[in-house]
Scaffold this motif. Structure first.
Motif, PDB file in Angstrom:
ATOM      1  N   ALA A 108      64.910 117.953  25.470  1.00 60.34           N
ATOM      2  CA  ALA A 108      63.668 117.810  26.732  1.00 60.34           C
ATOM      3  C   ALA A 108      63.005 118.934  26.652  1.00 60.34           C
ATOM      4  O   ALA A 108      61.739 119.204  26.564  1.00 60.34           O
ATOM      5  CB  ALA A 108      64.424 117.242  27.940  1.00 60.34           C
ATOM      6  N   ALA A 109      63.785 120.356  26.660  1.00 59.14           N
ATOM      7  CA  ALA A 109      63.153 121.483  26.821  1.00 59.14           C
ATOM      8  C   ALA A 109      62.007 121.833  25.640  1.00 59.14           C
ATOM      9  O   ALA A 109      61.131 122.521  26.085  1.00 59.14           O
ATOM     10  CB  ALA A 109      64.148 122.664  27.139  1.00 59.14           C
ATOM     11  N   SER A 110      62.600 121.376  24.638  1.00 61.66           N
ATOM     12  CA  SER A 110      61.719 121.746  23.312  1.00 61.66           C
ATOM     13  C   SER A 110      60.835 120.822  22.953  1.00 61.66           C
ATOM     14  O   SER A 110      59.959 121.178  22.162  1.00 61.66           O
ATOM     15  CB  SER A 110      62.672 121.957  22.217  1.00 61.66           C
ATOM     16  OG  SER A 110      63.746 120.729  21.900  1.00 61.66           O
ATOM     17  N   THR A 111      60.961 119.573  23.511  1.00 64.64           N
ATOM     18  CA  THR A 111      59.791 118.612  23.083  1.00 64.64           C
ATOM     19  C   THR A 111      58.925 118.140  24.149  1.00 64.64           C
ATOM     20  O   THR A 111      57.959 117.335  23.704  1.00 64.64           O
ATOM     21  CB  THR A 111      60.684 117.330  22.589  1.00 64.64           C
ATOM     22  OG1 THR A 111      61.516 116.792  23.349  1.00 64.64           O
ATOM     23  CG2 THR A 111      61.704 117.703  21.147  1.00 64.64           C
ATOM     24  N   PHE A 112      59.075 118.304  25.349  1.00 66.40           N
ATOM     25  CA  PHE A 112      58.428 117.710  26.476  1.00 66.40           C
ATOM     26  C   PHE A 112      57.111 117.894  26.186  1.00 66.40           C
ATOM     27  O   PHE A 112      55.936 117.101  26.790  1.00 66.40           O
ATOM     28  CB  PHE A 112      58.762 118.083  27.813  1.00 66.40           C
ATOM     29  CG  PHE A 112      58.493 119.595  28.390  1.00 66.40           C
ATOM     30  CD1 PHE A 112      57.396 119.692  28.982  1.00 66.40           C
ATOM     31  CD2 PHE A 112      59.136 120.551  28.007  1.00 66.40           C
ATOM     32  CE1 PHE A 112      57.151 120.946  29.456  1.00 66.40           C
ATOM     33  CE2 PHE A 112      59.027 121.789  28.447  1.00 66.40           C
ATOM     34  CZ  PHE A 112      57.972 121.997  29.200  1.00 66.40           C
ATOM     35  N   LEU A 113      56.615 118.919  25.603  1.00 67.10           N
ATOM     36  CA  LEU A 113      55.066 119.428  25.319  1.00 67.10           C
ATOM     37  C   LEU A 113      54.554 118.880  23.869  1.00 67.10           C
ATOM     38  O   LEU A 113      53.452 119.076  23.572  1.00 67.10           O
ATOM     39  CB  LEU A 113      54.786 120.825  25.596  1.00 67.10           C
ATOM     40  CG  LEU A 113      54.956 121.140  27.248  1.00 67.10           C
ATOM     41  CD1 LEU A 113      54.651 122.503  27.156  1.00 67.10           C
ATOM     42  CD2 LEU A 113      53.842 120.109  27.954  1.00 67.10           C
ATOM     43  N   LEU A 114      55.421 118.774  22.971  1.00 65.99           N
ATOM     44  CA  LEU A 114      55.151 118.608  21.680  1.00 65.99           C
ATOM     45  C   LEU A 114      54.427 116.920  21.463  1.00 65.99           C
ATOM     46  O   LEU A 114      54.582 116.163  21.974  1.00 65.99           O
ATOM     47  CB  LEU A 114      56.490 118.536  20.630  1.00 65.99           C
ATOM     48  CG  LEU A 114      57.186 119.598  20.671  1.00 65.99           C
ATOM     49  CD1 LEU A 114      58.243 119.786  19.746  1.00 65.99           C
ATOM     50  CD2 LEU A 114      56.003 121.109  20.734  1.00 65.99           C
ATOM     51  N   GLU A 115      53.409 116.953  20.362  1.00 57.81           N
ATOM     52  CA  GLU A 115      52.976 115.842  19.745  1.00 57.81           C
ATOM     53  C   GLU A 115      53.119 115.636  18.482  1.00 57.81           C
ATOM     54  O   GLU A 115      53.616 116.938  17.606  1.00 57.81           O
ATOM     55  CB  GLU A 115      51.509 115.810  20.063  1.00 57.81           C
ATOM     56  CG  GLU A 115      51.107 115.769  21.716  1.00 57.81           C
ATOM     57  CD  GLU A 115      49.664 115.624  21.881  1.00 57.81           C
ATOM     58  OE1 GLU A 115      49.003 116.059  20.798  1.00 57.81           O
ATOM     59  OE2 GLU A 115      49.214 115.605  23.028  1.00 57.81           O
TER      60      GLU A 115
END
Length: 433
Positions: A108-115
């Motif tokens: 969650a911490a590493s992907t919640f802003l990724l596209e």
């Protein structure tokens, strides 16, 4: 009679971790000394309109809401909310969010802003499952990952592209205890972000599991997002698994939706246990484990069969000055933690690995206070060989490149009488020719 609202911020953080909020509208247990376990997968709605309002509020931070709208366990419930508040206090963050495991928190911490097309830059030495997530799964999701040695703070600059969104850190690193200069790294990221739009900002994320909030609070150095495997030092008793992410309020929405849709929710029973046993006793467990670790580390450093010892509390630690700056408890005292990384002497690195295996085999069959097992931060002292267990996702060549010695041994020191631990370690070392 309703309880009076007190200003708990006037009290020390260890005391707040024991007592929590004096009064909260989100849960009313005013007659309980210890909050009860609330175990219900779903919650009664007074009307269809109420249900619509509750779903419409999902993903919006509402700390202290006068009329909490609980709908479904996966979307929030009282025990997790209390634990999240306590963890936010511990890390001095604006809010916390709990997860079913440490790896759920890492995801969650590493992907919640990724596209799709986003890029991540990560420290080269990571927990083995994090490394597996980044190198095996992220490419399948369309995320590109670059690894570099962030012990040299400027090493990531040449890897930055317009698509870089996350700088992922782990300090102290698992298992080598390598430290990162968080202040310098954050300064460099802020300089980059000054030239970027808000949607293109690079977010710093750190796994703070080894240190626990007792020994290090990265948000105070400017790191954006902190994560923990609650299974380890925060829970402390080796009985429950969990994870947590601590950060700023602006990130609540995407983190909440990530947990809701991926389903990594922590059970109320586990949240209750970690809150009332783990978090509440940090101030008792960690100082004891730390004092024991210092004594054990000194013993190992002086033992003729030990090749090298890494413990941030020893003056011989390669980053001792940095350790004194990064690792501090809530009163500002040096807090080097309870983890030790060491290896036995050998004619070659492989010989050192063989000697270490013999020692741990002896431990497995003959030691009373040292247990051959993975995990860390428990009341009991645990020993393991990362290269063949927790970090097997790295190839042998990659392990060496990441600073892991073939015979490197990870020791998590518990709360036993340290002389007993030393006795068992001395016997195990004596079994090695």
């Amino acid at each position: 009679m309703p309880l009076k609202k007190l200003d708990e911020s006037q009290y020390s953080i260890p005391t707040q971790l024991l007592y929590g909020k004096s009064v909260s509208e989100a849960w009313d247990y005013s007659h309980h000394v210890i909050p009860p376990i609330t175990s219900s997968s779903t919650f009664r709605l007074d009307s269809s309109e109420r249900g619509a309002l509750a779903f419409g509020a999902l993903g919006k931070l509402s700390d202290g809401r006068a009329d909490p709208m609980y709908v479904y366990d996966r979307m929030g419930e009282p025990n997790n909310l209390m634990l999240e508040h306590a963890l936010a206090v511990a890390e001095q963050a604006e809010f916390g969010m709990t997860f079913a495991s440490g790896m759920a928190a890492v995801q969650a911490a590493s992907t919640f802003l990724l596209e799709r097309g986003s890029e991540v830059i990560a420290h080269s030495t990571l927990y083995g499952c994090t490394y597996s997530l980044f190198t095996h799964w992220f490419p399948k999701f369309g995320f590109k990952v670059h690894m570099c040695n962030l012990s040299k703070p400027a090493s990531f600059l040449s890897l930055v592209t317009p698509q870089t969104r996350v700088l992922y850190l782990e300090s102290p690193a698992n298992p080598t205890l390598e430290l990162l200069d968080l202040e310098r790294i954050v300064k460099l990221v802020r300089e980059l972000n000054a030239t970027r739009s808000e949607s293109e900002r690079i977010v710093t994320v750190i796994d703070n599991t080894f240190a626990t909030p007792w020994c290090q609070r990265p948000i105070s150095f400017g790191v954006d997002v902190v994560l923990h495997s609650l299974t380890k030092g925060i829970s402390g008793f080796g009985t429950h698994m969990g994870g947590a992410v601590l950060t700023r309020k602006e990130f609540y929405g995407p983190l909440f939706m990530n947990r809701k849709d991926f389903g990594g929710i922590l059970s109320p029973q586990t949240a209750w246990h970690i809150l009332n046993y783990g978090v509440a006793t940090l101030g008792l467990r960690i100082p004891r484990q730390q004092a024991n670790a210092m004594k054990v580390a000194k013993f190992l450093e002086e033992h003729p069969k030990i090749g090298q010892v890494r413990y941030p509390g020893l003056p011989s630690f390669p980053q001792y000055d940095l350790a004194q700056r990064m690792l501090k408890d809530y009163e500002g005292n040096f807090a080097p933690g309870f983890m030790i990384y060491f290896s036995l002497k050998g004619k070659t690195p492989d010989d050192s690995k063989v000697q270490g295996a013999k020692m741990m085999d002896f431990v497995a069959q003959n030691s009373y206070t040292v247990t051959l097992a993975v995990s860390l931060g428990h009341l009991r002292t645990l020993i393991e060989h990362p290269g063949s267990t927790t970090h097997v996702a790295y190839s042998a060549e990659e392990q060496i490149k990441a600073g892991m010695e073939p015979g490197g041994i990870r020791l998590s020191v518990g709360i036993e009488n340290p002389d007993d631990v030393i006795r068992d370690l001395d016997q195990a070392l004596g079994s090695v020719s």
